[in-house]
Write a protein that holds these residues in place. Sequence first.
Motif, PDB file in Angstrom:
ATOM      1  N   LYS A  13       0.967  -1.110  -0.024  1.00  0.00           N
ATOM      2  CA  LYS A  13       0.042  -0.080   0.114  1.00  0.00           C
ATOM      3  C   LYS A  13       0.891   1.194   0.031  1.00  0.00           C
ATOM      4  N   LEU A  14       0.504   2.264  -1.009  1.00  0.00           N
ATOM      5  CA  LEU A  14       1.009   3.452  -0.956  1.00  0.00           C
ATOM      6  C   LEU A  14       0.047   4.552  -0.690  1.00  0.00           C
ATOM      7  N   LYS A  15       0.133   5.173   0.394  1.00  0.00           N
ATOM      8  CA  LYS A  15      -0.807   6.204   0.801  1.00  0.00           C
ATOM      9  C   LYS A  15      -0.514   7.453   1.525  1.00  0.00           C
ATOM     10  N   SER A  16      -1.336   8.248   1.676  1.00  0.00           N
ATOM     11  CA  SER A  16      -1.026   9.800   2.020  1.00  0.00           C
ATOM     12  C   SER A  16      -1.229   9.673   3.628  1.00  0.00           C
ATOM     13  N   LYS A  83       5.955 -16.328   5.294  1.00  0.00           N
ATOM     14  CA  LYS A  83       4.695 -16.356   5.127  1.00  0.00           C
ATOM     15  C   LYS A  83       3.905 -15.167   4.717  1.00  0.00           C
ATOM     16  N   HIS A  84       3.894 -14.076   5.393  1.00  0.00           N
ATOM     17  CA  HIS A  84       3.368 -12.917   4.885  1.00  0.00           C
ATOM     18  C   HIS A  84       4.217 -11.591   4.775  1.00  0.00           C
ATOM     19  N   ILE A  85       4.215 -10.911   3.827  1.00  0.00           N
ATOM     20  CA  ILE A  85       4.922  -9.758   3.583  1.00  0.00           C
ATOM     21  C   ILE A  85       3.851  -8.629   3.468  1.00  0.00           C
ATOM     22  N   ALA A  86       4.426  -7.403   4.229  1.00  0.00           N
ATOM     23  CA  ALA A  86       3.681  -6.121   3.961  1.00  0.00           C
ATOM     24  C   ALA A  86       4.542  -5.050   3.943  1.00  0.00           C
ATOM     25  N   VAL A  87       4.458  -4.220   2.667  1.00  0.00           N
ATOM     26  CA  VAL A  87       4.926  -3.031   2.670  1.00  0.00           C
ATOM     27  C   VAL A  87       4.276  -1.877   2.599  1.00  0.00           C
ATOM     28  N   GLN A  88       4.119  -0.708   3.439  1.00  0.00           N
ATOM     29  CA  GLN A  88       3.555   0.348   3.487  1.00  0.00           C
ATOM     30  C   GLN A  88       4.506   1.557   3.231  1.00  0.00           C
ATOM     31  N   HIS A  89       4.293   2.421   2.217  1.00  0.00           N
ATOM     32  CA  HIS A  89       4.997   3.626   2.132  1.00  0.00           C
ATOM     33  C   HIS A  89       3.991   4.740   2.093  1.00  0.00           C
ATOM     34  N   ARG A  90       4.622   5.882   2.766  1.00  0.00           N
ATOM     35  CA  ARG A  90       3.763   7.051   3.023  1.00  0.00           C
ATOM     36  C   ARG A  90       4.147   7.958   1.753  1.00  0.00           C
ATOM     37  N   LEU A  91       3.183   8.713   1.025  1.00  0.00           N
ATOM     38  CA  LEU A  91       3.411   9.752   0.219  1.00  0.00           C
ATOM     39  C   LEU A  91       2.886  11.272   0.744  1.00  0.00           C
ATOM     40  N   GLY A  92       3.311  12.040  -0.027  1.00  0.00           N
ATOM     41  CA  GLY A  92       3.109  13.609   0.561  1.00  0.00           C
ATOM     42  C   GLY A  92       3.961  13.633   1.544  1.00  0.00           C
ATOM     43  N   VAL A  93       3.296  14.778   2.686  1.00  0.00           N
ATOM     44  CA  VAL A  93       4.002  15.251   3.697  1.00  0.00           C
ATOM     45  C   VAL A  93       4.183  14.248   4.739  1.00  0.00           C
ATOM     46  N   VAL A  94       5.464  14.005   5.337  1.00  0.00           N
ATOM     47  CA  VAL A  94       5.703  13.124   6.495  1.00  0.00           C
ATOM     48  C   VAL A  94       6.411  13.935   7.554  1.00  0.00           C
ATOM     49  N   PRO A  95       5.853  14.491   8.493  1.00  0.00           N
ATOM     50  CA  PRO A  95       6.468  14.951   9.841  1.00  0.00           C
ATOM     51  C   PRO A  95       7.535  14.425  10.424  1.00  0.00           C
ATOM     52  N   ILE A  96       8.206  15.009  11.261  1.00  0.00           N
ATOM     53  CA  ILE A  96       9.393  14.729  11.991  1.00  0.00           C
ATOM     54  C   ILE A  96       8.702  13.742  13.011  1.00  0.00           C
ATOM     55  N   THR A  97       9.432  12.411  12.895  1.00  0.00           N
ATOM     56  CA  THR A  97       9.303  11.341  13.835  1.00  0.00           C
ATOM     57  C   THR A  97       8.281  10.233  13.435  1.00  0.00           C
ATOM     58  N   GLU A  98       7.600  10.553  12.307  1.00  0.00           N
ATOM     59  CA  GLU A  98       6.383   9.661  11.598  1.00  0.00           C
ATOM     60  C   GLU A  98       7.015   8.897  10.837  1.00  0.00           C
ATOM     61  N   ALA A  99       6.431   7.604  10.294  1.00  0.00           N
ATOM     62  CA  ALA A  99       6.876   6.749   9.507  1.00  0.00           C
ATOM     63  C   ALA A  99       6.586   6.908   8.109  1.00  0.00           C
ATOM     64  N   SER A 100       7.783   7.020   7.514  1.00  0.00           N
ATOM     65  CA  SER A 100       7.719   7.079   5.944  1.00  0.00           C
ATOM     66  C   SER A 100       7.385   5.538   5.123  1.00  0.00           C
ATOM     67  N   VAL A 101       8.104   4.459   5.864  1.00  0.00           N
ATOM     68  CA  VAL A 101       7.853   3.242   5.442  1.00  0.00           C
ATOM     69  C   VAL A 101       7.781   2.232   6.442  1.00  0.00           C
ATOM     70  N   ILE A 102       6.911   1.053   6.326  1.00  0.00           N
ATOM     71  CA  ILE A 102       6.871   0.018   7.351  1.00  0.00           C
ATOM     72  C   ILE A 102       6.867  -1.111   6.599  1.00  0.00           C
ATOM     73  N   ILE A 103       7.878  -2.075   6.714  1.00  0.00           N
ATOM     74  CA  ILE A 103       7.835  -3.368   6.170  1.00  0.00           C
ATOM     75  C   ILE A 103       8.052  -4.393   7.243  1.00  0.00           C
TER      76      ILE A 103
END
Length: 155
Positions: A13-16, A83-103
């Motif tokens: 998932k790529l999401k804002s 077994k399972h793989i999850a990849v999420q990447h944030r798009l748009g503005v990402v403030p300090i300390t927040e996640a840009s990507v989680i795998i």
Amino acid sequence: MDECEDMPKDFIKLKSEKLSVDEVSELVISPYCGAVSLFIGTTRNNFEGKKVIHLEYEAYTSMAETQIKKICRDVRQKWPSVKHIAVQHRLGVVPITEASVIIAVSSPHRAESLEAVMYCINTLKASVPIWKKEIYEDEYSWKENKECFWANSEK
């Protein structure tokens, strides 16, 4: 639960919106696995002595999703027990300390999931068309990943 009810799945998932570690880890948990490994890439407040205000990400979404699916296929070839793989990447503005990507990766044992997570983030940074812009106090800079194969081929 019958093993066939828990077939290996990839969640991409790529999401804002803000990313959730709980949500991503829940996607990969399986009763057949004793390990869930996570990588969380967050926005730091500095880069080479400059104060970072926030990051902004852009992507060629359909191509990025296709490339992440390829990474998942490669992981399954290298580590068949995953077994399972999850990849999420944030798009748009990402403030300090927040996640840009989680795998997140689940597997019966920790070695495979840890190795697969490292492979995923390194390969994502090297091959997925997602671009990062660092916003400083009085300027900005588009950042290229030093792992990125197309950026290095021109030098």
